[in-house]
Write a protein that holds these residues in place. Sequence first.
Motif, PDB file in Angstrom:
ATOM      1  N   LYS A  34    -101.865  -2.330  40.136  1.00  0.00           N
ATOM      2  CA  LYS A  34    -101.209  -1.762  41.302  1.00  0.00           C
ATOM      3  C   LYS A  34     -99.712  -2.049  41.264  1.00  0.00           C
ATOM      4  CE  LYS A  34    -105.286  -2.028  44.267  1.00  0.00           C
ATOM      5  NZ  LYS A  34    -105.829  -2.473  45.568  1.00  0.00           N
ATOM      6  N   THR A  35     -98.973  -1.102  41.807  1.00  0.00           N
ATOM      7  CA  THR A  35     -97.515  -1.207  41.833  1.00  0.00           C
ATOM      8  C   THR A  35     -97.096  -1.826  43.149  1.00  0.00           C
ATOM      9  OG1 THR A  35     -97.435   0.846  40.572  1.00  0.00           O
ATOM     10  CG2 THR A  35     -95.370   0.050  41.484  1.00  0.00           C
ATOM     11  N   SER A  36     -96.087  -2.652  43.079  1.00  0.00           N
ATOM     12  CA  SER A  36     -95.562  -3.273  44.297  1.00  0.00           C
ATOM     13  C   SER A  36     -94.999  -2.200  45.209  1.00  0.00           C
ATOM     14  CB  SER A  36     -94.473  -4.283  43.947  1.00  0.00           C
ATOM     15  OG  SER A  36     -93.756  -4.660  45.110  1.00  0.00           O
TER      16      SER A  36
ATOM     17  N   PHE B  23     -87.191  -6.523  36.070  1.00  0.00           N
ATOM     18  CA  PHE B  23     -87.615  -7.784  35.450  1.00  0.00           C
ATOM     19  C   PHE B  23     -87.707  -8.920  36.469  1.00  0.00           C
ATOM     20  CE2 PHE B  23     -86.317  -5.800  31.371  1.00  0.00           C
ATOM     21  CZ  PHE B  23     -87.493  -6.033  30.652  1.00  0.00           C
ATOM     22  N   LYS B  24     -86.903  -8.821  37.507  1.00  0.00           N
ATOM     23  CA  LYS B  24     -86.878  -9.914  38.479  1.00  0.00           C
ATOM     24  C   LYS B  24     -88.034  -9.824  39.460  1.00  0.00           C
ATOM     25  CE  LYS B  24     -83.895 -12.290  41.789  1.00  0.00           C
ATOM     26  NZ  LYS B  24     -82.547 -12.337  42.424  1.00  0.00           N
ATOM     27  N   PHE B  25     -88.342  -8.602  39.918  1.00  0.00           N
ATOM     28  CA  PHE B  25     -89.336  -8.461  40.979  1.00  0.00           C
ATOM     29  C   PHE B  25     -90.707  -8.031  40.471  1.00  0.00           C
ATOM     30  CE2 PHE B  25     -85.353  -8.245  43.292  1.00  0.00           C
ATOM     31  CZ  PHE B  25     -85.617  -9.021  44.399  1.00  0.00           C
ATOM     32  N   LYS B  26     -90.829  -7.799  39.163  1.00  0.00           N
ATOM     33  CA  LYS B  26     -92.129  -7.494  38.554  1.00  0.00           C
ATOM     34  C   LYS B  26     -92.867  -6.385  39.323  1.00  0.00           C
ATOM     35  CE  LYS B  26     -92.640 -12.120  36.693  1.00  0.00           C
ATOM     36  NZ  LYS B  26     -93.472 -13.345  36.638  1.00  0.00           N
ATOM     37  N   PRO B  27     -92.703  -5.139  38.881  1.00  0.00           N
ATOM     38  CA  PRO B  27     -93.252  -3.994  39.626  1.00  0.00           C
ATOM     39  C   PRO B  27     -94.769  -3.962  39.735  1.00  0.00           C
ATOM     40  CG  PRO B  27     -92.417  -3.313  37.477  1.00  0.00           C
ATOM     41  CD  PRO B  27     -91.978  -4.740  37.667  1.00  0.00           C
ATOM     42  N   TYR B  28     -95.506  -4.540  38.791  1.00  0.00           N
ATOM     43  CA  TYR B  28     -96.970  -4.417  38.796  1.00  0.00           C
ATOM     44  C   TYR B  28     -97.608  -5.782  38.971  1.00  0.00           C
ATOM     45  CZ  TYR B  28     -95.871   0.173  36.879  1.00  0.00           C
ATOM     46  OH  TYR B  28     -95.357   1.423  36.680  1.00  0.00           O
ATOM     47  N   ASN B  29     -98.833  -5.775  39.422  1.00  0.00           N
ATOM     48  CA  ASN B  29     -99.597  -7.006  39.543  1.00  0.00           C
ATOM     49  C   ASN B  29    -100.208  -7.432  38.215  1.00  0.00           C
ATOM     50  OD1 ASN B  29    -101.501  -4.985  39.365  1.00  0.00           O
ATOM     51  ND2 ASN B  29    -102.916  -5.897  40.840  1.00  0.00           N
ATOM     52  N   TYR B  30     -99.889  -6.682  37.186  1.00  0.00           N
ATOM     53  CA  TYR B  30    -100.372  -6.953  35.830  1.00  0.00           C
ATOM     54  C   TYR B  30     -99.132  -7.142  34.964  1.00  0.00           C
ATOM     55  CZ  TYR B  30    -102.979  -6.155  31.438  1.00  0.00           C
ATOM     56  OH  TYR B  30    -103.542  -6.275  30.187  1.00  0.00           O
ATOM     57  N   ALA B  31     -98.937  -8.364  34.463  1.00  0.00           N
ATOM     58  CA  ALA B  31     -97.677  -8.728  33.801  1.00  0.00           C
ATOM     59  C   ALA B  31     -97.389  -7.862  32.587  1.00  0.00           C
ATOM     60  CB  ALA B  31     -97.735 -10.215  33.396  1.00  0.00           C
TER      61      ALA B  31
ATOM     62  N   LEU C 132     -99.835   4.305  49.260  1.00  0.00           N
ATOM     63  CA  LEU C 132    -101.114   4.502  49.934  1.00  0.00           C
ATOM     64  C   LEU C 132    -102.213   4.845  48.939  1.00  0.00           C
ATOM     65  CD1 LEU C 132    -102.814   4.802  52.523  1.00  0.00           C
ATOM     66  CD2 LEU C 132    -102.051   7.192  52.623  1.00  0.00           C
ATOM     67  N   TRP C 133    -101.895   5.653  47.966  1.00  0.00           N
ATOM     68  CA  TRP C 133    -102.929   6.108  47.014  1.00  0.00           C
ATOM     69  C   TRP C 133    -103.614   4.941  46.336  1.00  0.00           C
ATOM     70  CZ3 TRP C 133    -102.937   5.422  41.643  1.00  0.00           C
ATOM     71  CH2 TRP C 133    -104.003   6.074  40.970  1.00  0.00           C
ATOM     72  N   GLN C 134    -102.780   3.986  45.878  1.00  0.00           N
ATOM     73  CA  GLN C 134    -103.374   2.880  45.121  1.00  0.00           C
ATOM     74  C   GLN C 134    -104.225   1.980  46.005  1.00  0.00           C
ATOM     75  OE1 GLN C 134    -100.084   0.867  43.313  1.00  0.00           O
ATOM     76  NE2 GLN C 134     -99.343  -0.065  45.224  1.00  0.00           N
ATOM     77  N   GLU C 135    -103.924   1.971  47.297  1.00  0.00           N
ATOM     78  CA  GLU C 135    -104.736   1.170  48.198  1.00  0.00           C
ATOM     79  C   GLU C 135    -106.094   1.810  48.447  1.00  0.00           C
ATOM     80  OE1 GLU C 135    -103.956  -1.780  49.104  1.00  0.00           O
ATOM     81  OE2 GLU C 135    -102.009  -1.676  48.121  1.00  0.00           O
ATOM     82  N   LEU C 136    -106.179   3.091  48.204  1.00  0.00           N
ATOM     83  CA  LEU C 136    -107.444   3.796  48.428  1.00  0.00           C
ATOM     84  C   LEU C 136    -108.346   3.789  47.216  1.00  0.00           C
ATOM     85  CD1 LEU C 136    -106.114   6.964  50.324  1.00  0.00           C
ATOM     86  CD2 LEU C 136    -107.259   4.965  51.305  1.00  0.00           C
ATOM     87  N   GLN C 137    -107.854   3.301  46.092  1.00  0.00           N
ATOM     88  CA  GLN C 137    -108.624   3.365  44.860  1.00  0.00           C
ATOM     89  C   GLN C 137    -109.292   2.014  44.597  1.00  0.00           C
ATOM     90  OE1 GLN C 137    -108.922   6.353  43.405  1.00  0.00           O
ATOM     91  NE2 GLN C 137    -107.577   7.041  45.093  1.00  0.00           N
TER      92      GLN C 137
END
Length: 1136
Positions: free
Chosen positions: A989-991, A1036-1044, A978-983
Amino acid sequence: MAYLWRLRQNFQPIILLFTFFQLSVSLEIILAYEDNYNLNSRDLNVTSLLEVTQSLTSQVDWHNCRISNLANCVDYFPNSLIILDLSENLDTRNAVSHLCKSHMIIHFVLQSDFRFQDDLTFSLASSKNKQINAFLSVLDYLNWTQGVAIKSIENHSLKEELKEYSSNIDFLTVESQSNIEELVNRVVVRQGATVYYIFTSSLESLELLKWFQNAKLLTAGNGIILDQESGYQCNINGTLIVTEFGQEFAASPEEYLKKSIINVISYILSQISNETAQDILSVLQKYQIEYKFSLVNIQNGARVIVGSIVNNIISISNNMTFPGNSNSIPKSTKKILNLSINAGSTNPNAASSTSGEIGSWGAYFAMDEINEGNTFLQNFQLQFFSFDCGVTVYDSQYAYNCYSKNINKLGLGQISPFSSSNAIGALQTFKKLNVTLPVVGCSVTEPSLNSTTSYPMFTRVWFTASYGSSYLSVLLKAMGWEKVSVLYQNNSWGFSKFWYLNPAIESQGLEIVNPENTWWIPAGLNRESLKNYTDIAQGIINSQARLLVLSIEYPMCNYFFELLYDLGLRKGDLITIATYLDTLTVIGNIDNYRYKRLEVGIPTMRLSLSTWVGTVGQAAKAAKAEVTAIHKQSPTVYTCSFYDGTYLLAHALDYMINRGIDYKDPNKLESIIRIQQFIGCTGRIATDSDSNDRIVDSWDIETNEIDSEGNVTTQVIGTFKPFSSHVFTISNSFFYPDGTTIKPSDLRNENSKCPFPEKLVKTFAKGRALLFGICFFVAVVTFAITLFIWKKWWNITNEDLKQKEEISLQDTVVAISIVIEFFQYSSMGPNFSILSPFIANFSGAFSLNLGDIIKLENGVFWILVDIVFGGILLWAILCAVILLRLDEKWNFLSVIKFLSWLADYLMPILGNLCFIPFISICLDIFLCDQSIGDNFTDSFLARDCYYFCWKDEHLTHAILSFLALFLYVPFAIFCRPLWQELQGMLHVKTSPTYLMVKTIFQITLIVMNKTIKRSQDITHGCLFVTVLIGYIIFTFKFKPYNYARFSWWQGLVLIGVAWLAFISTIAIGIQNYFTSLLAILFLGWVIIIIVGLYKQKKKYPSLLFRKSAKDTSTLFKFAFTFGKSTGISKDKVAPY
């Protein structure tokens, strides 16, 4: 009696009524006076004298004549039969006497120095011998054979005449009226007499009596007697005056003279029938023989005739009163200096106590020694009034009634009651009764009595807790002790010890090792009720401290030694330092429990005032056998201190008397008491200038032992002199329980980190099972909540970052969290401190696993737990602000704005970075899988073995921990994404799915750390690496962040943790080649970093940039305006 006729003093005529026989005879009388007297002057006033005798003018012809012309006058008045000689010079009188003898004329003088100069010479006043004999007759009747006589400078012969009467009369001379004040204050007061004889002029006696009153010498028990001339103008009640008969009310020498002339002439005229010298001579001889005297007493300001003296025989006709309105005849002994002492044994509504009574023996011994000696107070006697207003138990009403009844018997000063409570009570009662009285404490230790403001009339010769406690800590330090345990009884006496001893112990660098909740125990417990406080005794035992500072009074100190024995302590386990003086000997009291006390209570040591010091102390000690024989009980140290208290009062009184200071003024006496210094039975007696406390410069170091007959005795093993160049003097060796003089270790189990022997520690299967159950319960609940929240709200994906963005503060927080997680995950893995203690400590700090960094003993762990609880509470408040949209509803409130601003920056810290530390600390509370017994309450906390589990403070924190976990875990799982959606300014951002898996992964690591790692290191290491590899694959498979680029480094960080866990597991298994393994570890990390940087450059371009010129001002403005978005969208907040 001195000269009666003071020609140079004024007087007023006094009209006297006389009844004369009507005779036909008449007399011619020559009034002869010296040449330097002027008949017309006011000084001589002979005219007034003639006016008084006008009633005799029909029978008397008066002729005035100067003595230088007297022969011519005799020839000129040949019928003159009497010459009244007013001269004062003896040679002049002799010349007049020869003239009278040659002419056969009767010669009258004012007063003769002889009985008769010749047959024709007579005195208007009685002779000195007759006056003195009458005076001595009164003294005989009163039995006044001792006192002080004060005379005028003219009375040369008086001293010898009174000395012949009694050799116990001391003489003082009034040389001038101006020195009377100094004479009284500096000399008379020092004489210590109770009876005073005054033979001075009327004016001198008035001045004397004024200063007698100022010096309080005219009080009950004193007597004062004056002769005729001294008493003319006396009006002091209780004064006795010896006068001639008929002169009882004469108010001046002049009036006395006139009355004498009229009496004599009237008598002559009434008796003679022929006007011849022979006829007058025979009448006068009879008149001289019939002289009588009266005894006058001043009562209510008036003169009352209370008796007569005829031929030296006294007859009393009325009651006499004496100074102080007393009807009892004062005794002419040494002056009594009255003191008081509360020396009884009665306690109100409680058992009696002999403590004060035994102490008072020293006071009475000192009193007798002072009264029988010649050192000081030579002319005085001390006298104690003893009463019983409570000894060791204070009752305000009882004390008030007791002191009220004895208020007039308290004397000049008091030896205070035995106990501190009664001493304070006495001082408070005196205040209520408006009694100002110096009080000397001889056995009280209460520190509050040191206040000169609260207790200005108190001083002490005993030591106070402030001195004794602070010096005791110095002794312990000097003996080499570093760790101690303490126990005080919970009352004012025990608190006074604690107040000074604990800071003193800390100032000496000593450590109190028993838990603070075992420092106190209720006062007044008996043998049975003390068993209800076994946990306190057990806490002291568990502390392992060999040295116990014990502040418990008798008999409870005995019961406590017995309890320690019952709990397993034996000889050599304990060395006691007692602050209650009798502790050393009372353990030897004969009863069925004596063997327990002797086993645990020897040796006991104490610091006590040095006693029987110097020649004074040795003399007092020599009398111990005599005192023991009289009282059938041996004196104690208090006997010595009460001796000193009496001498302190005596020294002050002697000082004041010798210097003419009013010793009856209580305030002056108190101030003099404070400046006295002398060597007493307990050493040098001196009072601190800034308090009521005694300055103690010598202490005895005492210990107890069992003699050959099995008795417990006290032995002085040395002295402690804090102000001396040789602070410690050891005269006898101190033998420890093992029979040697070698100090044992501070702790009974020196190598043990816990307050109990390591051999008692065992794995507590029930506690371990409970720990596993709690951890797995938390894990299962967390898994379930995570799955529910993921499916319900956060099964969503984020769009990849494709264009360049200016890096924000929130992006920086995300980057830093990746690095911090490296250390947190590492601390959850196998123990790698054998490879790198520094990295281990660093990792522990980030995970709050601080047990290897700082000591979590003595309550420090609970402080850490309370901090975590505070962080969780703050997290819950911030979540409430966001979830309830309070920042939108109540944005007009400053506090809501502030909390909203905090949420922006603290939620990723409290909810993400603190996830592992918070849950780990909460679960640490349940690490109770080791025990020294079979019960849950015998298990102890792994983080601080000084605390036992499932009771007291641990039970409270365990309940709070469950509540904290219930509050924190669900909200942390939900609010992480939720926090990252408010910023609006957050670009990286983390998945949400990855965050859910991350939660399960972290809980798994925590549970393995609290369970498997505690017993199976290698198994834990292998499982840790396995779980971590699975999580790496997922990352590595699901890529935690939207920034590679961030996803790439997140995976590399996990690989670095896995490599550390793998090498650590190998190190634990082989327990060797640590240096080589450490080199391999760092080599692997270097390779990971190089590969990471290389691939980052080739495959993961940077999409974040920084505008350095703009960052600071923007952040500054953002921070101070609490700028933030009000919804999911951040459109209203300008991006960087």
